[in-house]
Design a protein around this motif. Structure first.
Motif: not given
Length: 140
Positions: A93-99, A111-115, A119-120
């Motif tokens: 349910r988190v808004d942002r994703v790195v892949w 997944t990450f929200q702000q940082e 996350a990267v």
């Protein structure tokens, strides 16, 4: 959606070649760090082992992997078109994703929200451990 990083590979062989090519840079970094820490020749010989240089090479390689950063929707669109296995960590349910998709049909996502930077960095370590480590160690 945007990407950060440099390294992306079409094959394990290409990844191995790049991994080997960062070896001299890792040695230079380790040598210069040891110099700034004022290691004398004896201490350098005792403390700067092959494992230390290899760890530096692993970290350098991982830190340059290309990572895509996007919204949950952009990630889901990519995932629908991706024909490999994806290991996702974090909460759905988190808004942002790195892949990152590796050359062997495996990908990792977090997944990450702000940082974003954190996350990267986390994803790159995950990618190295889950996708690259096994076939890169074969080249040693």
């Amino acid at each position: 959606m945007h990407t950060v990083g440099t390294f992306t590979f079409e094959s394990p062989e290409e990844a191995r070649e790049t991994y080997e090519s960062v070896g001299p840079a890792a040695q230079t970094v380790v040598r210069e760090v040891a110099k700034s820490m004022e290691f004398d020749r004896e201490e350098y010989g005792e403390r700067v082992t092959g494992d230390v240089v290899e760890t530096a090479r692993d970290a350098l390689f991982a830190s340059l992997l290309e990572v895509t950063v996007g919204s949950r929707e952009e990630y889901e669109e990519w995932r629908e078109s991706y024909d490999g296995d994806v290991t996702e960590v974090g909460h759905e349910r988190v808004d942002r994703v790195v892949w990152h998709a590796g050359p062997t049909g495996d990908a990792v996502a977090a997944t990450f929200q702000q940082e974003e930077d954190a996350a990267v960095a986390t994803l790159r370590r995950q990618a190295f451990g889950r996708i690259y480590r096994e076939f890169l160690e074969e080249s040693d």
